[in-house]
Design an enzyme around this catalytic site. Structure first.
Site, PDB file in Angstrom:
ATOM      1  N   ASP A   1       5.374   1.890  -0.800  1.00 44.17           N
ATOM      2  CA  ASP A   1       4.252   2.501  -1.510  1.00 44.17           C
ATOM      3  C   ASP A   1       2.921   2.284  -0.808  1.00 44.17           C
ATOM      4  O   ASP A   1       1.937   2.938  -1.129  1.00 44.17           O
ATOM      5  CB  ASP A   1       4.133   1.872  -2.906  1.00 44.17           C
ATOM      6  CG  ASP A   1       5.077   2.511  -3.895  1.00 44.17           C
ATOM      7  OD1 ASP A   1       5.385   3.691  -3.729  1.00 44.17           O
ATOM      8  OD2 ASP A   1       5.495   1.808  -4.839  1.00 44.17           O
TER       9      ASP A   1
HETATM   10  C1  BGC Z   1       7.686  -0.771  -5.974  1.00 51.07           C
HETATM   11  C2  BGC Z   1       8.678  -0.014  -5.161  1.00 51.07           C
HETATM   12  C3  BGC Z   1       8.227   0.049  -3.731  1.00 51.07           C
HETATM   13  C4  BGC Z   1       7.946  -1.331  -3.201  1.00 51.07           C
HETATM   14  C5  BGC Z   1       7.454  -1.341  -1.780  1.00 51.07           C
HETATM   15  C6  BGC Z   1       7.402  -2.091  -5.341  1.00 51.07           C
HETATM   16  O1  BGC Z   1       6.400  -2.716  -6.017  1.00 51.07           O
HETATM   17  O2  BGC Z   1       8.171  -0.932  -7.255  1.00 51.07           O
HETATM   18  O3  BGC Z   1       8.838   1.265  -5.683  1.00 51.07           O
HETATM   19  O4  BGC Z   1       9.214   0.658  -2.996  1.00 51.07           O
HETATM   20  O5  BGC Z   1       7.017  -1.962  -4.016  1.00 51.07           O
HETATM   21  O6  BGC Z   1       6.175  -0.883  -1.649  1.00 51.07           O
END
Ligand code: BGC
Length: 803
Positions: A483
């Site tokens: 993200d």
């Molecule tokens: C989110 C995931 C994401 C991950 C890496 C997490 O906090 O829930 O959807 O893939 O972070 O960024």
């Protein structure tokens, strides 16, 4: 250093001191009513949705952090103490917290009185029940005053902590015997209330928090408790609570049991009231009657334990690795259930107000859950697919109460759609239920737009094929799995969300990670097409897979590892050309699992991964960490080096590497990594690791961090599901397939084999794996070629594999 120990026979983690480095929590409830409960009895409860239907209050930025929640006070002479240490904070003569599966037990002794407090949410009940047993272990009579207290949240947890000009006027309660009813807003638009009650006559109550606590006081020293009294306050606005007071006299050796009950009730619109503004309490009465005696409580707790034993018996292993067995047989599966229920909504790190159910998160959570309760997985798949848009893209999250896409977080995370293929295929392989593909499923929850679920999968795949960049690789959109790698964001405004801001529409930034995903799940989709007779479609999809695989080999391979992405200016990320962020973990996991470049590239990528990203707690996300903020990379470069996406061990994707090791048949590599962050294996480093030693956390600070080895964000992480997949399907090698159960272990040299019991499509597979000369698979005494145990109707199937 340890703060407790595993009691595997009881399926409990036993915490022996209250001062764990952080609150170590547990989850209660399995369906509608949920509670979080810490090892000092803190936490909160909600009904289905931690944002919209919060029942009790919790302050995330509180000091001390974990105070409030469930408050019990035992007054004995001059001493006031709490069975779980907080909130009274009086040093106890004995303290112990046992976190079990769906329940927690607190044992606290002080001055010859022993308290045992067991807290659970009985199955099929919208109520938390707290059984408090007080025993006089001294030689003299004890006259005790006991308080049980809950603080109400005014339902919407965001409003509750922001809109005070309204909130401080609306609080309303009713009191009836030993029960306080919280009915704020019930007079107007709500049809639900909550209650807190004890199963014995009370000597007094308070329902106004500030009266109960007194001026300048907190939960550790309420005025009412100090005075051994109740002020009989009736809340009118401000902060309504339920504080119940009882007096107990205990002869030497005598014990008494009290049941406190915190419940939630919904009434039909036309039956809300029994008289003008007096709430209809019929349902509450029935709920209280169902849990009025110790025997009723004990039976419910037994039923819960039996339920968990039977659930976990679907997959159990016995090996020479006690810690692996403990993770697989108990705690990893338990965490998979919790992540399935909560997604990323409510924990001690997720406030319950920010994030609902994530599209990609919930799809991945299913991978570790589907063998436990396939019917619930089925329902979830349809819920998730229903927030997808007609073009195959999707909302990123939805609210569990409304099941509507959450517009605040928006869409455009280009990995999202492919996860739907991953979890649907996993569901069908587990159950053989192809009918799910015909299930009419809407787009964006709009009635009239329903198409068979298969069409959602098709559009997911097509979305990737049709959104590609200059190198023929999939466009990343707002972000992919990570993200925080925001290549179209270019944010320079403080406070702007990296995930929703995109002010640079290059249409160019590409993700090698999504390419790996596409190759892996595209192949799975093609195999699914073959199974349901869509051979032309399978051929087309394989052609797209081949195209993206070739693009990955050409533009995604950096020489010794896979690149991560191309930025908005077509520059590579995760390449030796970069000064920082030369290598990332994600594409090494997915491209190797997808078989891109075969075992040769796989081994080289893994060797680079280990050499550059490996530390004693696992594999870091990237290396070297970003030391400066770059607007063309986004949030990832906003974290200090070694934290979160900027170079911590992001536990979620470590199992991808474990599985990548299994893909290239490297059992030592796979298990070597598994052990480095499986909680049971690092229990003795709890003072460094700090979070619960019985569940995975999202991150472990990396080598560049100031607190190397410190974990954060326990519980709600895709690590749970992926770790279970990695150990059960990779290392132990038990993989459900459309036409049978694959047994294909990838064991380290240190393991000689194992015995395993797996319930699969109604048959119990009793599997023995051992090392030996005469290699091969034997099913019910007969040799079978390959490594797939064919489906059978028999209740039990004996499988032996010599490797
Ligand atoms: C989110 C995931 C994401 C991950 C890496 C997490 O906090 O829930 O959807 O893939 O972070 O960024």
């Amino acid at each position: 250093m340890q703060y407790g120990y595993f009691d595997d026979a009881a399926k409990e983690y036993v915490i022996t001191r209250a001062d764990t480095p952080l609150p170590w929590i547990n989850y209660l409830g399995s369906d509608g009513f949920f509670s979080l409960i810490s090892n000092t009895c803190g936490g909160y409860s909600f009904y289905k949705d931690a944002k919209l239907r919060r029942i009790t209050r919790f302050r995330y930025n509180n000091v001390p952090h974990d105070e409030g929640g469930r408050c019990f006070y035992v007054c004995d002479g001059d001493t006031v103490w709490s069975p779980a240490f907080l909130p009274a904070k009086t040093a106890l003569d004995f303290y112990r917290c046992r976190h079990g599966l769906g329940y927690s037990v607190f044992e606290g002794n002080k001055n010859g009185v022993a308290a045992s407090l067991t807290v659970t949410v009985p199955m099929h009940t919208d109520m938390e029940v707290q059984k408090l047993v007080l025993k006089n272990e001294s030689g003299a009579e004890k006259k005790l005053t006991v308080y049980g207290v809950s603080e109400w949240c005014l339902w919407n947890a965001v409003d509750d902590s922001t809109n005070f000009q309204r909130n401080w006027n609306i609080g309303e309660v009713e009191i009836e015997g030993g029960t306080v009813y919280h009915k704020t807003e019930y007079r107007e638009r709500r049809n639900h209330y909550a209650f807190y009650s004890v199963n014995a006559p009370i000597d007094g109550f308070d329902t106004d928090r500030d009266t109960f606590l007194g001026r300048f006081r907190g939960w550790s020293e309420p005025q009412a408790v100090e005075n051994r009294t109740s002020f009989m306050s009736v809340a009118a606005g401000w902060a309504p609570i339920a504080a119940l007071r009882l007096s107990l006299t205990l002869a030497p050796g005598e014990s008494k049991t009290l049941l406190f009950r915190l419940g939630y009730v919904e009434n039909p619109e036309d039956r809300k009231f029994e008289s003008l503004n007096i709430i209809n309490k019929e349902k509450a009465h029935a709920m209280l009657a169902a849990f009025d005696t110790e025997a009723q409580f004990d039976a419910a707790l037994d039923a819960l334990k039996t339920y968990w034993t039977s659930l976990l018996s679907r997959f159990t292993v016995q090996s020479s690795e006690e810690k692996l067995d403990r993770m697989v047989n108990i705690w990893n599966q338990y965490q998979c259930m919790v992540t399935f229920n909560m997604s990323r909504s409510a924990s001690y790190y997720e406030s319950g107000t920010g994030r609902g159910m994530g599209f990609r998160d919930s799809c991945q959570d299913l991978l570790g859950f589907v063998h436990l309760i396939p019917e619930r997985a089925r329902e979830r798949i349809i819920d998730i697919a229903s927030i997808q848009f007609a073009d195959g893209s999707t909302y990123h999250q939805y609210q569990p109460l409304t099941k509507r896409g959450n517009a605040d977080v928006g869409s455009g995370f280009n990995d999202d759609p492919l996860w739907l293929i991953a979890c649907t295929c996993a569901y069908i392989r587990e159950t053989g239920d192809f009918s799910i593909l015909d299930e009419p499923t809407p787009f964006n929850n709009e009635a009239g737009t329903e198409v068979p679920l298969m069409e959602h999968l098709r559009r997911s795949l097509r979305y990737t094929v049709e959104h590609r960049g200059p190198h023929g690789l999939p466009l990343i959109g707002r972000a992919d799995w990570n993200d925080c790698l925001n290549l179209n964001c270019f944010s320079r405004t403080p406070g702007e969300s990296f995930q929703t801001c995109s002010n640079f529409k290059s249409g160019k930034a590409e993700s090698v990670f999504i390419a790996g995903m596409f190759v892996k799940y595209g192949k799975e989709y093609a195999a699914l097409c073959d199974r349901i007779g869509l051979s032309e479609e399978a051929t087309d999809v394989r052609a797209s897979v081949e195209e993206i695989e070739q693009a990955t080999l050409k533009f995604g391979w950096d020489g010794e590892w896979f690149r991560r992405a191309y930025d908005a200016f077509e520059r590579p990320i995760g390449s030796r050309e970069n000064d920082e962020g030369k290598i990332f973990i994600e594409p090494q996991g997915f491209c190797v699992m997808a078989g891109i470049g075969g075992p040769e590239y796989g081994r080289r990528a893994l060797a680079s991964t280990e050499a550059l990203l490996g530390n004693e707690f696992g594999i870091e996300v990237l290396h070297p960490c970003y030391t400066e903020y770059h607007d063309y990379l986004g949030e990832i470069s906003s974290y200090p080096p070694g934290y979160k996406e900027n170079g911590s061990v992001f536990c979620h994707n470590n199992p991808w590497i474990t599985l990548a090791y299994c893909t290239v048949k490297d059992g030592n590599g796979a298990f070597g990594l598994y052990k480095r962050n499986a909680p049971a294996y690092i229990e003795d480093k709890s003072e460094i690791h700090r979070t619960e030693p019985y569940c995975y956390s999202q991150t472990i600070a990396g080598r560049d961090a100031k607190t190397y080895g410190e974990a954060k964000n326990a519980w709600l992480t895709g690590t749970a599901a992926w770790s279970f997949v990695a150990v059960s399907q990779g290392i132990l090698g038990i993989r459900p397939d459309y036409n049978g159960l694959i047994v294909d272990p990838c064991l380290p040299d240190t393991m000689d084999g194992y015995r395993l019991s797996r319930l699969f499509r109604g048959t119990r597979y009793d599997v023995t794996v051992r090392r030996g000369e005469q290699k091969g698979l034997i099913v019910n005494g007969k040799p079978v070629p390959g490594n797939t145990v064919p489906l059978t109707d028999a209740p039990v199937c004996y499988v032996e594999l010599t490797v």
